[in-house]
Write a protein that holds these residues in place. Structure first.
Motif, PDB file in Angstrom:
ATOM      1  N   GLY A   1     -30.764   9.386  28.531  1.00 57.09           N
ATOM      2  CA  GLY A   1     -30.888   8.332  29.529  1.00 57.09           C
ATOM      3  C   GLY A   1     -29.855   8.418  30.635  1.00 57.09           C
ATOM      4  N   GLU A   2     -29.919   7.443  31.501  1.00 56.48           N
ATOM      5  CA  GLU A   2     -29.013   7.334  32.642  1.00 56.48           C
ATOM      6  C   GLU A   2     -27.665   6.804  32.153  1.00 56.48           C
ATOM      7  OE1 GLU A   2     -28.383   7.759  36.750  1.00 56.48           O
ATOM      8  OE2 GLU A   2     -30.293   8.062  35.747  1.00 56.48           O
ATOM      9  N   VAL A   3     -26.573   7.346  32.718  1.00 52.79           N
ATOM     10  CA  VAL A   3     -25.225   6.919  32.361  1.00 52.79           C
ATOM     11  C   VAL A   3     -24.423   6.707  33.631  1.00 52.79           C
ATOM     12  CG1 VAL A   3     -23.046   7.633  31.285  1.00 52.79           C
ATOM     13  CG2 VAL A   3     -25.195   8.159  30.173  1.00 52.79           C
ATOM     14  N   GLU A   4     -23.712   5.582  33.697  1.00 50.46           N
ATOM     15  CA  GLU A   4     -22.775   5.325  34.783  1.00 50.46           C
ATOM     16  C   GLU A   4     -21.470   4.876  34.146  1.00 50.46           C
ATOM     17  OE1 GLU A   4     -22.070   2.430  38.635  1.00 50.46           O
ATOM     18  OE2 GLU A   4     -24.075   2.590  37.777  1.00 50.46           O
TER      19      GLU A   4
ATOM     20  N   VAL B   1     -15.692   0.956  32.025  1.00 46.98           N
ATOM     21  CA  VAL B   1     -16.958   0.246  31.814  1.00 46.98           C
ATOM     22  C   VAL B   1     -18.079   1.265  31.942  1.00 46.98           C
ATOM     23  CG1 VAL B   1     -18.515  -1.543  32.665  1.00 46.98           C
ATOM     24  CG2 VAL B   1     -16.049  -1.906  32.764  1.00 46.98           C
ATOM     25  N   MET B   2     -18.943   1.275  30.937  1.00 44.87           N
ATOM     26  CA  MET B   2     -20.074   2.182  30.990  1.00 44.87           C
ATOM     27  C   MET B   2     -21.372   1.385  30.945  1.00 44.87           C
ATOM     28  SD  MET B   2     -20.861   5.698  28.957  1.00 44.87           S
ATOM     29  CE  MET B   2     -21.817   5.215  27.551  1.00 44.87           C
ATOM     30  N   PHE B   3     -22.313   1.806  31.761  1.00 48.09           N
ATOM     31  CA  PHE B   3     -23.662   1.250  31.778  1.00 48.09           C
ATOM     32  C   PHE B   3     -24.607   2.387  31.424  1.00 48.09           C
ATOM     33  CE2 PHE B   3     -21.166  -0.924  35.036  1.00 48.09           C
ATOM     34  CZ  PHE B   3     -21.268  -2.235  34.611  1.00 48.09           C
ATOM     35  N   SER B   4     -25.636   2.074  30.640  1.00 50.47           N
ATOM     36  CA  SER B   4     -26.597   3.106  30.267  1.00 50.47           C
ATOM     37  C   SER B   4     -27.875   2.459  29.765  1.00 50.47           C
ATOM     38  CB  SER B   4     -26.011   3.994  29.164  1.00 50.47           C
ATOM     39  OG  SER B   4     -26.962   4.953  28.746  1.00 50.47           O
ATOM     40  N   ASP B   5     -28.964   3.201  29.894  1.00 45.19           N
ATOM     41  CA  ASP B   5     -30.207   2.743  29.295  1.00 45.19           C
ATOM     42  C   ASP B   5     -30.423   3.418  27.936  1.00 45.19           C
ATOM     43  OD1 ASP B   5     -30.770   5.270  30.245  1.00 45.19           O
ATOM     44  OD2 ASP B   5     -32.473   4.668  31.476  1.00 45.19           O
ATOM     45  N   ALA B   6     -29.352   3.989  27.378  1.00 45.39           N
ATOM     46  CA  ALA B   6     -29.407   4.559  26.033  1.00 45.39           C
ATOM     47  C   ALA B   6     -29.783   3.455  25.044  1.00 45.39           C
ATOM     48  CB  ALA B   6     -28.059   5.173  25.659  1.00 45.39           C
ATOM     49  N   MET B   7     -30.448   3.818  23.993  1.00 43.36           N
ATOM     50  CA  MET B   7     -30.975   2.837  23.053  1.00 43.36           C
ATOM     51  C   MET B   7     -29.895   2.125  22.233  1.00 43.36           C
ATOM     52  SD  MET B   7     -34.082   2.833  23.801  1.00 43.36           S
ATOM     53  CE  MET B   7     -34.806   1.846  22.524  1.00 43.36           C
ATOM     54  N   ASN B   8     -28.750   2.745  22.032  1.00 47.58           N
ATOM     55  CA  ASN B   8     -27.712   2.167  21.191  1.00 47.58           C
ATOM     56  C   ASN B   8     -26.637   1.492  22.046  1.00 47.58           C
ATOM     57  OD1 ASN B   8     -25.688   1.540  19.386  1.00 47.58           O
ATOM     58  ND2 ASN B   8     -25.911   3.436  18.214  1.00 47.58           N
ATOM     59  N   ALA B   9     -26.747   0.186  22.197  1.00 47.03           N
ATOM     60  CA  ALA B   9     -25.794  -0.574  23.014  1.00 47.03           C
ATOM     61  C   ALA B   9     -24.385  -0.529  22.419  1.00 47.03           C
ATOM     62  CB  ALA B   9     -26.261  -2.010  23.165  1.00 47.03           C
ATOM     63  N   ASP B  10     -24.276  -0.434  21.096  1.00 51.10           N
ATOM     64  CA  ASP B  10     -22.955  -0.352  20.465  1.00 51.10           C
ATOM     65  C   ASP B  10     -22.233   0.917  20.890  1.00 51.10           C
ATOM     66  OD1 ASP B  10     -23.287  -2.759  19.123  1.00 51.10           O
ATOM     67  OD2 ASP B  10     -24.085  -1.799  17.316  1.00 51.10           O
ATOM     68  N   TRP B  11     -22.966   2.008  21.004  1.00 48.52           N
ATOM     69  CA  TRP B  11     -22.379   3.274  21.444  1.00 48.52           C
ATOM     70  C   TRP B  11     -21.827   3.140  22.862  1.00 48.52           C
ATOM     71  CZ3 TRP B  11     -24.012   6.712  25.364  1.00 48.52           C
ATOM     72  CH2 TRP B  11     -23.328   7.931  25.397  1.00 48.52           C
TER      73      TRP B  11
ATOM     74  N   GLU C   1     -11.908  -3.182  40.712  1.00 52.88           N
ATOM     75  CA  GLU C   1     -11.715  -2.106  41.678  1.00 52.88           C
ATOM     76  C   GLU C   1     -11.569  -0.787  40.930  1.00 52.88           C
ATOM     77  OE1 GLU C   1     -11.828  -2.313  45.040  1.00 52.88           O
ATOM     78  OE2 GLU C   1     -12.396  -4.395  44.738  1.00 52.88           O
ATOM     79  N   PHE C   2     -12.689  -0.169  40.601  1.00 50.96           N
ATOM     80  CA  PHE C   2     -12.657   1.114  39.914  1.00 50.96           C
ATOM     81  C   PHE C   2     -12.363   2.208  40.935  1.00 50.96           C
ATOM     82  CE2 PHE C   2     -15.511  -1.554  37.386  1.00 50.96           C
ATOM     83  CZ  PHE C   2     -14.863  -1.485  36.163  1.00 50.96           C
ATOM     84  N   ASN C   3     -11.559   3.179  40.530  1.00 44.52           N
ATOM     85  CA  ASN C   3     -11.254   4.249  41.469  1.00 44.52           C
ATOM     86  C   ASN C   3     -11.890   5.587  41.076  1.00 44.52           C
ATOM     87  OD1 ASN C   3      -9.492   4.926  39.388  1.00 44.52           O
ATOM     88  ND2 ASN C   3      -7.642   4.465  40.534  1.00 44.52           N
ATOM     89  N   LYS C   4     -12.630   5.604  39.979  1.00 47.42           N
ATOM     90  CA  LYS C   4     -13.394   6.791  39.583  1.00 47.42           C
ATOM     91  C   LYS C   4     -14.753   6.330  39.080  1.00 47.42           C
ATOM     92  CE  LYS C   4      -9.776   9.626  39.759  1.00 47.42           C
ATOM     93  NZ  LYS C   4      -9.586  10.532  40.847  1.00 47.42           N
ATOM     94  N   GLN C   5     -15.768   7.074  39.449  1.00 50.86           N
ATOM     95  CA  GLN C   5     -17.114   6.733  38.997  1.00 50.86           C
ATOM     96  C   GLN C   5     -17.891   8.014  38.724  1.00 50.86           C
ATOM     97  OE1 GLN C   5     -19.224   3.620  41.041  1.00 50.86           O
ATOM     98  NE2 GLN C   5     -21.166   4.685  40.814  1.00 50.86           N
ATOM     99  N   PHE C   6     -18.595   8.017  37.602  1.00 52.06           N
ATOM    100  CA  PHE C   6     -19.413   9.156  37.206  1.00 52.06           C
ATOM    101  C   PHE C   6     -20.809   8.628  36.888  1.00 52.06           C
ATOM    102  CE2 PHE C   6     -15.041   9.851  36.043  1.00 52.06           C
ATOM    103  CZ  PHE C   6     -14.783  11.087  36.608  1.00 52.06           C
ATOM    104  N   GLN C   7     -21.811   9.271  37.440  1.00 54.11           N
ATOM    105  CA  GLN C   7     -23.183   8.826  37.221  1.00 54.11           C
ATOM    106  C   GLN C   7     -24.069  10.049  37.086  1.00 54.11           C
ATOM    107  OE1 GLN C   7     -24.607   6.145  40.206  1.00 54.11           O
ATOM    108  NE2 GLN C   7     -26.496   5.718  39.127  1.00 54.11           N
ATOM    109  N   THR C   8     -24.887  10.050  36.031  1.00 50.78           N
ATOM    110  CA  THR C   8     -25.785  11.171  35.802  1.00 50.78           C
ATOM    111  C   THR C   8     -26.909  10.762  34.870  1.00 50.78           C
ATOM    112  OG1 THR C   8     -25.860  13.532  35.245  1.00 50.78           O
ATOM    113  CG2 THR C   8     -24.585  12.109  33.771  1.00 50.78           C
ATOM    114  N   ARG C   9     -27.906  11.623  34.784  1.00 52.10           N
ATOM    115  CA  ARG C   9     -28.972  11.444  33.801  1.00 52.10           C
ATOM    116  C   ARG C   9     -28.762  12.526  32.747  1.00 52.10           C
ATOM    117  NH1 ARG C   9     -32.941   9.194  32.030  1.00 52.10           N
ATOM    118  NH2 ARG C   9     -33.555   7.718  33.591  1.00 52.10           N
ATOM    119  N   LEU C  10     -28.666  12.088  31.496  1.00 51.85           N
ATOM    120  CA  LEU C  10     -28.542  13.001  30.370  1.00 51.85           C
ATOM    121  C   LEU C  10     -29.841  12.946  29.570  1.00 51.85           C
ATOM    122  CD1 LEU C  10     -24.870  12.065  29.402  1.00 51.85           C
ATOM    123  CD2 LEU C  10     -25.644  14.064  30.687  1.00 51.85           C
ATOM    124  N   SER C  11     -29.958  13.714  28.520  1.00 54.08           N
ATOM    125  CA  SER C  11     -31.225  13.785  27.781  1.00 54.08           C
ATOM    126  C   SER C  11     -31.635  12.436  27.183  1.00 54.08           C
ATOM    127  CB  SER C  11     -31.144  14.828  26.671  1.00 54.08           C
ATOM    128  OG  SER C  11     -30.225  14.418  25.675  1.00 54.08           O
TER     129      SER C  11
END
Length: 107
Positions: free
Chosen positions: A36-39, A53-63, A24-34
């Motif tokens: 990739g997508e970040v949530e 918890v962050m989800f992204s299509d950024a190439m570096n999963a460790d980041w 049950e997250f009570n804050k959420q941020f979602q945007t497209r940055l240079s």
């Protein structure tokens, strides 16, 4: 057996199975940055980030994982979040861009 197949399809196709334990997250941020997508989904209790918890299509999963971890137990304010993110040693340009976005989104 068709019933068994349907049951397995429903189970393994569920959001919980795909993304892990739902919270049950009570804050959420979602945007497209240079890069990739970040949530970013966080739970804030008493002004402190208790889950992140962050989800992204950024190439570096460790980041992506490091961002989620470093925000745990951080005060939920722009200065504290920027300070925590600045401590990350990988993908500095992405981190600065994310930090700038979050700072403006929170303020």
């Amino acid at each position: 057996d068709k019933d068994e197949w349907m049951k397995l399809t429903e189970h393994y196709g569920s959001r919980q199975w795909t993304l892990g334990r739902l919270s049950e997250f009570n804050k959420q941020f979602q945007t497209r940055l240079s890069f990739g997508e970040v949530e970013l989904q966080i739970t804030v209790l008493d002004g402190v980030i208790r889950e992140s918890v962050m989800f992204s299509d950024a190439m570096n999963a460790d980041w992506v994982d490091d961002v989620s971890k470093i925000l745990l137990d951080c005060r939920f304010d722009s200065a504290s979040i920027r300070e925590k993110l600045t401590a990350l040693s990988i993908d500095k340009e992405q981190t600065v861009e994310l930090s700038d976005y979050l700072t403006s989104a929170i303020s």
